[in-house]
Design an enzyme around this catalytic site. Structure first.
Site, mmCIF file in Angstrom:
data_model
loop_
_atom_site.group_PDB
_atom_site.id
_atom_site.type_symbol
_atom_site.label_atom_id
_atom_site.label_comp_id
_atom_site.label_asym_id
_atom_site.label_seq_id
_atom_site.Cartn_x
_atom_site.Cartn_y
_atom_site.Cartn_z
ATOM 1 N N LYS A 1 -39.165 0.138 20.288
ATOM 2 C CA LYS A 1 -39.805 -0.931 21.064
ATOM 3 C C LYS A 1 -40.144 -0.525 22.499
ATOM 4 O O LYS A 1 -41.196 -0.894 23.017
ATOM 5 C CB LYS A 1 -38.912 -2.179 21.067
ATOM 6 C CG LYS A 1 -38.879 -2.906 19.728
ATOM 7 C CD LYS A 1 -38.118 -4.209 19.852
ATOM 8 C CE LYS A 1 -38.228 -5.032 18.589
ATOM 9 N NZ LYS A 1 -37.597 -6.361 18.740
ATOM 10 N N ASP B 1 -41.306 -11.763 20.320
ATOM 11 C CA ASP B 1 -39.957 -12.207 19.952
ATOM 12 C C ASP B 1 -39.595 -13.531 20.626
ATOM 13 O O ASP B 1 -39.032 -14.429 19.998
ATOM 14 C CB ASP B 1 -38.927 -11.137 20.322
ATOM 15 C CG ASP B 1 -38.922 -9.964 19.359
ATOM 16 O OD1 ASP B 1 -39.322 -10.151 18.196
ATOM 17 O OD2 ASP B 1 -38.517 -8.862 19.774
#
Length: 266
Positions: free
Chosen positions: A59, A96
């Site tokens: 990420k 997210d």
């Protein structure tokens, strides 16, 4: 793209949405080691890929390699959704926090972020996304606890005085203060250590959610339900965080339905 990635339920989710919308497309799991990540990522636009999700441990690296990074990805410090432009450039975003908030809003519609403090367990990458989304939604105070306090202290420095760090040992006493209680750790996940915490302070006026979705009902959610809390499982966050990426890549906004959940859990 992950390392590992075989556990991911995203391929089932995207297959369901592609089929239900009559779209010709594919979403495939790619097990890519950190050493091969950059080479693989840069080759994908030329191979016909329109985008990719990235998970642990890629990420942060994905954000570093991107040509354009959204403000929310920058604030979270990681990217999970990549879109490849026609000229080969990479657009990075982090959905997210969006998925977390949308899961709460859809499954606890009475929840009001401005109504009081949130108690957050954990100080990893997921916690950072949750903190950004809670603050943006208007939560006035966040009580943060992590087993290693220094990690929570480091995280809190990025967000200012709205974050109050407490010792993990003091968490049981602080639980009743939260209008919402959020577990962002892996404690309680299948194959991981249990969440050994005194949960007797939970009460019926709270919304309790666990980012863990395997098992779907964790010990935390079970205890919260017995205490009369409104509980929200972690599967919804996975489903809702995928909506923006699907829309960008395939041009259709997918809908999260009971059938979506069944398809992912099958």
């Amino acid at each position: 793209m992950g390392h590992p990635v075989a556990h991911s339920k995203s391929p089932q989710l995207f297959r369901h949405w592609l089929d239900s919308n009559g779209l010709a497309g594919h979403y495939v799991p790619l097990h890519v080691s950190p050493d091969a990540f950059e080479t693989t990522l840069r080759a994908m636009p030329g191979m016909g890929f329109v985008g990719a999700n990235v998970t642990i441990p890629h990420k942060q690296r994905a954000m570093e390699l991107a040509d354009h990074v959204t403000e929310r990805a920058t604030r979270i410090g990681a990217a999970n959704t990549l879109t490849f432009q026609q000229n080969g450039e990479i657009h990075a975003d982090n959905t997210d926090g969006f998925g977390f908030l949308e899961n709460l809003r859809q499954n606890a519609p009475h929840w009001r972020p401005e109504g009081g403090a949130a108690v957050v367990l954990g100080a990893g990458g997921a916690a950072r996304a949750v903190l950004v989304s809670l603050l943006d939604a208007g939560v006035p105070r966040i009580i943060l606890a992590n087993r290693t306090r220094s990690r929570a202290d480091d995280l809190a420095q990025s967000f200012g005085p709205a974050i109050e760090v407490i010792d993990w040992a003091d968490l049981a006493e602080a639980l009743p203060e939260g209008v919402s209680v959020i577990n962002t750790t892996s404690l309680g996940m299948s194959g991981k250590a249990p969440l050994t915490l005194d949960l007797s302070g939970l009460h019926k006026d709270q919304v309790v959610t666990d980012l863990v979705y395997s098992p779907l009902e964790t010990d935390l959610l079970r205890a919260a339900s017995k205490a009369g809390c409104h509980t929200v499982d972690g599967l919804g966050m996975l489903l809702y965080q995928a909506v923006p990426g699907f829309k960008r890549w395939f041009g259709v906004t997918p809908v999260v339905t009971p059938q979506t959940r069944k398809a992912v859990l099958a």
